[in-house]
Design an enzyme around this catalytic site. Sequence first.
Site, mmCIF file in Angstrom:
data_model
loop_
_atom_site.group_PDB
_atom_site.id
_atom_site.type_symbol
_atom_site.label_atom_id
_atom_site.label_comp_id
_atom_site.label_asym_id
_atom_site.label_seq_id
_atom_site.Cartn_x
_atom_site.Cartn_y
_atom_site.Cartn_z
ATOM 1 N N LYS A 13 0.808 -1.227 0.000
ATOM 2 C CA LYS A 13 0.000 0.000 0.000
ATOM 3 C C LYS A 13 0.837 1.272 0.000
ATOM 4 C CE LYS A 13 -1.351 -0.176 4.806
ATOM 5 N NZ LYS A 13 -0.181 -1.016 5.120
ATOM 6 N N ARG A 88 -6.918 2.221 11.026
ATOM 7 C CA ARG A 88 -6.476 0.860 11.314
ATOM 8 C C ARG A 88 -7.362 0.207 12.362
ATOM 9 N NH1 ARG A 88 -0.830 1.633 9.589
ATOM 10 N NH2 ARG A 88 0.345 -0.290 9.729
ATOM 11 N N ARG A 127 12.648 -5.428 2.418
ATOM 12 C CA ARG A 127 12.365 -4.015 2.160
ATOM 13 C C ARG A 127 13.470 -3.123 2.743
ATOM 14 N NH1 ARG A 127 6.407 -2.139 3.539
ATOM 15 N NH2 ARG A 127 6.914 -2.380 5.731
ATOM 16 N N ARG A 160 13.720 -1.180 8.475
ATOM 17 C CA ARG A 160 12.989 -0.602 9.609
ATOM 18 C C ARG A 160 13.031 -1.528 10.818
ATOM 19 N NH1 ARG A 160 7.293 0.965 6.996
ATOM 20 N NH2 ARG A 160 6.636 -0.014 8.935
ATOM 21 N N ARG A 171 2.662 -7.855 13.716
ATOM 22 C CA ARG A 171 1.900 -6.846 12.976
ATOM 23 C C ARG A 171 0.796 -7.497 12.153
ATOM 24 N NH1 ARG A 171 6.410 -4.091 9.809
ATOM 25 N NH2 ARG A 171 4.832 -2.706 8.983
HETATM 26 P P1 AMP Z 1 3.137 1.515 8.586
HETATM 27 O O1 AMP Z 1 4.267 2.319 8.058
HETATM 28 O O2 AMP Z 1 1.804 1.963 8.058
HETATM 29 O O3 AMP Z 1 3.343 0.024 8.436
HETATM 30 O O4 AMP Z 1 3.072 1.790 10.173
HETATM 31 C C1 AMP Z 1 4.154 1.465 11.031
HETATM 32 C C2 AMP Z 1 3.700 1.453 12.487
HETATM 33 O O5 AMP Z 1 3.224 2.756 12.844
HETATM 34 C C3 AMP Z 1 2.529 0.530 12.810
HETATM 35 O O6 AMP Z 1 2.951 -0.810 13.042
HETATM 36 C C4 AMP Z 1 1.969 1.191 14.066
HETATM 37 O O7 AMP Z 1 2.771 0.936 15.202
HETATM 38 C C5 AMP Z 1 2.112 2.669 13.725
HETATM 39 N N1 AMP Z 1 0.921 3.168 12.998
HETATM 40 C C6 AMP Z 1 0.852 3.630 11.715
HETATM 41 N N2 AMP Z 1 -0.406 3.998 11.397
HETATM 42 C C7 AMP Z 1 -1.151 3.756 12.498
HETATM 43 C C8 AMP Z 1 -2.530 3.895 12.804
HETATM 44 N N3 AMP Z 1 -3.403 4.356 11.887
HETATM 45 N N4 AMP Z 1 -2.944 3.552 14.055
HETATM 46 C C9 AMP Z 1 -2.099 3.100 14.990
HETATM 47 N N5 AMP Z 1 -0.788 2.914 14.769
HETATM 48 C C10 AMP Z 1 -0.309 3.239 13.532
#
Ligand code: AMP
Length: 215
Positions: A13, A88, A127, A160, A171
Amino acid sequence: MKVIFLGPPGSGKGTQAKMVSERLGIPQVSTGDMLRSAVREGTPMGLKAKAMMDSGALVADEVVVGIVQERLAKADCEAGFILDGFPRTVPQADALQTCLQGLGKDLDAVISLKVDSDAVVERITGRRTCRDCGKLFHVRFDPPTQENVCDSCGGALYLRDDDQEATIRKRLEVYAEQTAPLIAYYQRADLVRTIDGMQGIAQVQDQILVAMGGN
Ligand code: AMP
């Protein structure tokens, strides 16, 4: 166009949101990117979020809802936006609804990317992200010209902290429990367009653009 890109970690995404954002000239609103930049800057919110992010858990709803509300009220979101990684949870989706109502806006579509969980682990552990500009690479599927160096800005690439295998499994669990119910939530409003995320990047992008009613 006001859209949500929904999918498990590693579904593509972020990659797709960036490409579609550049193509359509509407901003990509990524809560993950915004939180990572708060962590880098060492803001109080970033310091609180880091532990949750590193463990693969979600950051508190009120924190992410606050940053999204602020972001969507900015002028560059006027013509549209791509929400990447938000909402989320169901409370986040409810808060988004209230926020959009306040701004006099409606969602146009929810793009749901479907992928297989084993493939996701391979995608994510390979990644690499640029520390400086955030551009994404993959050691197998989209390698940089020079190992660990960003093709766009020359920044250093890194894995990361939350992309280590044990964290990814966590996750994926969090996604299944807390985020997957949003598919049914948005199906009730007939907004969901499902795309097979196991196809190549270009093919997925074409299908997303079609699902968004363009090109
Ligand atoms: P992402 O880059 O979207 O995979 O997000 C990385 C991490 O950021 C996630 O595993 C969460 O810990 C936090 N995070 C990102 N977006 C959200 C969200 N909408 N709600 C809660 N935590 C978030």
